[in-house]
Design a protein around this motif. Structure first.
Motif, PDB file in Angstrom:
ATOM      1  N   VAL A  17     -11.188  13.289  -2.794  1.00  0.00           N
ATOM      2  CA  VAL A  17     -10.104  13.880  -2.012  1.00  0.00           C
ATOM      3  C   VAL A  17     -10.147  13.237  -0.628  1.00  0.00           C
ATOM      4  N   GLU A  18      -8.976  13.087  -0.029  1.00  0.00           N
ATOM      5  CA  GLU A  18      -8.931  12.495   1.303  1.00  0.00           C
ATOM      6  C   GLU A  18      -9.812  13.259   2.271  1.00  0.00           C
ATOM      7  N   GLN A  19     -10.473  12.535   3.165  1.00  0.00           N
ATOM      8  CA  GLN A  19     -11.389  13.171   4.106  1.00  0.00           C
ATOM      9  C   GLN A  19     -10.691  14.160   5.034  1.00  0.00           C
ATOM     10  N   ALA A  20      -9.404  13.990   5.223  1.00  0.00           N
ATOM     11  CA  ALA A  20      -8.667  14.923   6.077  1.00  0.00           C
ATOM     12  C   ALA A  20      -8.752  16.344   5.539  1.00  0.00           C
ATOM     13  N   GLN A  21      -9.001  16.481   4.242  1.00  0.00           N
ATOM     14  CA  GLN A  21      -9.064  17.811   3.656  1.00  0.00           C
ATOM     15  C   GLN A  21     -10.418  18.486   3.830  1.00  0.00           C
ATOM     16  N   ILE A  22     -11.384  17.795   4.443  1.00  0.00           N
ATOM     17  CA  ILE A  22     -12.680  18.415   4.703  1.00  0.00           C
ATOM     18  C   ILE A  22     -12.495  19.700   5.502  1.00  0.00           C
ATOM     19  N   HIS A  23     -11.593  19.649   6.478  1.00  0.00           N
ATOM     20  CA  HIS A  23     -11.398  20.813   7.355  1.00  0.00           C
ATOM     21  C   HIS A  23     -10.826  22.006   6.599  1.00  0.00           C
ATOM     22  N   ASP A  24     -10.118  21.742   5.526  1.00  0.00           N
ATOM     23  CA  ASP A  24      -9.595  22.843   4.706  1.00  0.00           C
ATOM     24  C   ASP A  24     -10.719  23.523   3.925  1.00  0.00           C
ATOM     25  N   LEU A  25     -11.765  22.771   3.573  1.00  0.00           N
ATOM     26  CA  LEU A  25     -12.864  23.319   2.786  1.00  0.00           C
ATOM     27  C   LEU A  25     -13.972  23.892   3.666  1.00  0.00           C
ATOM     28  N   ILE A  26     -14.324  23.164   4.730  1.00  0.00           N
ATOM     29  CA  ILE A  26     -15.423  23.569   5.611  1.00  0.00           C
ATOM     30  C   ILE A  26     -14.825  24.247   6.835  1.00  0.00           C
ATOM     31  N   ASN A  27     -14.914  25.571   6.886  1.00  0.00           N
ATOM     32  CA  ASN A  27     -14.368  26.279   8.043  1.00  0.00           C
ATOM     33  C   ASN A  27     -15.465  26.501   9.082  1.00  0.00           C
ATOM     34  N   GLU A  28     -15.126  27.198  10.156  1.00  0.00           N
ATOM     35  CA  GLU A  28     -16.094  27.384  11.246  1.00  0.00           C
ATOM     36  C   GLU A  28     -17.342  28.123  10.786  1.00  0.00           C
ATOM     37  N   ASP A  29     -17.212  29.035   9.828  1.00  0.00           N
ATOM     38  CA  ASP A  29     -18.376  29.764   9.327  1.00  0.00           C
ATOM     39  C   ASP A  29     -19.390  28.828   8.675  1.00  0.00           C
ATOM     40  N   HIS A  30     -18.922  27.692   8.164  1.00  0.00           N
ATOM     41  CA  HIS A  30     -19.790  26.770   7.438  1.00  0.00           C
ATOM     42  C   HIS A  30     -20.388  25.686   8.326  1.00  0.00           C
ATOM     43  N   GLN A  31     -19.960  25.613   9.583  1.00  0.00           N
ATOM     44  CA  GLN A  31     -20.399  24.511  10.437  1.00  0.00           C
ATOM     45  C   GLN A  31     -21.918  24.471  10.598  1.00  0.00           C
ATOM     46  N   ASN A  32     -22.547  25.638  10.673  1.00  0.00           N
ATOM     47  CA  ASN A  32     -23.996  25.707  10.818  1.00  0.00           C
ATOM     48  C   ASN A  32     -24.691  25.062   9.623  1.00  0.00           C
ATOM     49  N   GLU A  33     -24.251  25.409   8.410  1.00  0.00           N
ATOM     50  CA  GLU A  33     -24.844  24.858   7.199  1.00  0.00           C
ATOM     51  C   GLU A  33     -24.624  23.345   7.120  1.00  0.00           C
ATOM     52  N   LEU A  34     -23.435  22.917   7.530  1.00  0.00           N
ATOM     53  CA  LEU A  34     -23.143  21.486   7.524  1.00  0.00           C
ATOM     54  C   LEU A  34     -24.065  20.765   8.508  1.00  0.00           C
ATOM     55  N   ALA A  35     -24.266  21.347   9.677  1.00  0.00           N
ATOM     56  CA  ALA A  35     -25.167  20.753  10.673  1.00  0.00           C
ATOM     57  C   ALA A  35     -26.591  20.685  10.130  1.00  0.00           C
ATOM     58  N   HIS A  36     -27.033  21.715   9.410  1.00  0.00           N
ATOM     59  CA  HIS A  36     -28.384  21.731   8.856  1.00  0.00           C
ATOM     60  C   HIS A  36     -28.586  20.615   7.839  1.00  0.00           C
ATOM     61  N   ILE A  37     -27.605  20.437   6.983  1.00  0.00           N
ATOM     62  CA  ILE A  37     -27.796  19.418   5.942  1.00  0.00           C
ATOM     63  C   ILE A  37     -27.703  18.016   6.536  1.00  0.00           C
ATOM     64  N   LEU A  38     -26.919  17.851   7.594  1.00  0.00           N
ATOM     65  CA  LEU A  38     -26.839  16.550   8.254  1.00  0.00           C
ATOM     66  C   LEU A  38     -28.114  16.250   9.042  1.00  0.00           C
ATOM     67  N   ASP A  39     -28.800  17.294   9.487  1.00  0.00           N
ATOM     68  CA  ASP A  39     -30.051  17.157  10.231  1.00  0.00           C
ATOM     69  C   ASP A  39     -31.194  17.679   9.358  1.00  0.00           C
ATOM     70  N   TYR A  40     -31.203  17.238   8.087  1.00  0.00           N
ATOM     71  CA  TYR A  40     -32.106  17.826   7.091  1.00  0.00           C
ATOM     72  C   TYR A  40     -33.578  17.682   7.458  1.00  0.00           C
ATOM     73  N   THR A  41     -33.949  16.650   8.223  1.00  0.00           N
ATOM     74  CA  THR A  41     -35.366  16.482   8.552  1.00  0.00           C
ATOM     75  C   THR A  41     -35.883  17.644   9.390  1.00  0.00           C
ATOM     76  N   ASN A  42     -35.012  18.281  10.172  1.00  0.00           N
ATOM     77  CA  ASN A  42     -35.428  19.420  10.999  1.00  0.00           C
ATOM     78  C   ASN A  42     -35.108  20.769  10.372  1.00  0.00           C
ATOM     79  N   HIS A  43     -34.412  20.770   9.244  1.00  0.00           N
ATOM     80  CA  HIS A  43     -33.984  22.037   8.636  1.00  0.00           C
ATOM     81  C   HIS A  43     -34.343  22.115   7.154  1.00  0.00           C
ATOM     82  N   MET A  44     -35.378  21.389   6.747  1.00  0.00           N
ATOM     83  CA  MET A  44     -35.716  21.351   5.316  1.00  0.00           C
ATOM     84  C   MET A  44     -35.991  22.727   4.738  1.00  0.00           C
TER      85      MET A  44
END
Length: 119
Positions: A17-44
């Motif tokens: 799916v086009e990347q523009a649709q990421i915002h439709d799937l990942i809302n503000e409530d999910h930003q924390n989880e997204l940050a954790h997985i992107l910084d997985y070395t500190n949030h394993m």
């Protein structure tokens, strides 16, 4: 790192799916989880690291991250990680929205996937 959004399609099974649709799937409530997985070395401790050869992921919105090969101790070859009908690439974050459980297969014993279910 790449972002790939996968969504089930009745004809092709899974489509990118086009990347523009990421915002439709990942809302503000999910930003924390997204940050954790992107910084997985500190949030394993807050993520699931899957190394089993076959795992059934529950339905819903999921994040999967395939780390770079060298971080997994793999020097050559493929990570050999597949999600039902599609192979997964290293150093890629997958955002997957699906109302069916998905089978994750890992055929290289050194490979693994960081995983989080959002909803």
């Amino acid at each position: 790192m790449k972002f790939i959004v996968l969504q089930r399609d009745d004809i092709e099974n899974f489509i990118h799916v086009e990347q523009a649709q990421i915002h439709d799937l990942i809302n503000e409530d999910h930003q924390n989880e997204l940050a954790h997985i992107l910084d997985y070395t500190n949030h394993m401790e807050q993520l699931q690291f899957i190394k089993k050869s076959s795992t059934l992921l529950p339905k819903g919105l999921r994040l999967l991250y395939i780390p770079p090969l060298k971080e997994l101790g793999i020097t050559t070859g493929e990570t050999s990680v597949t999600l039902e009908w599609t192979g997964l690439e290293e150093d890629t974050l997958y955002i997957i929205q699906d109302e069916e459980p998905l089978k994750l297969r890992i055929t290289n014993p050194k490979a693994g996937v960081f995983y989080k279910t959002l909803a």
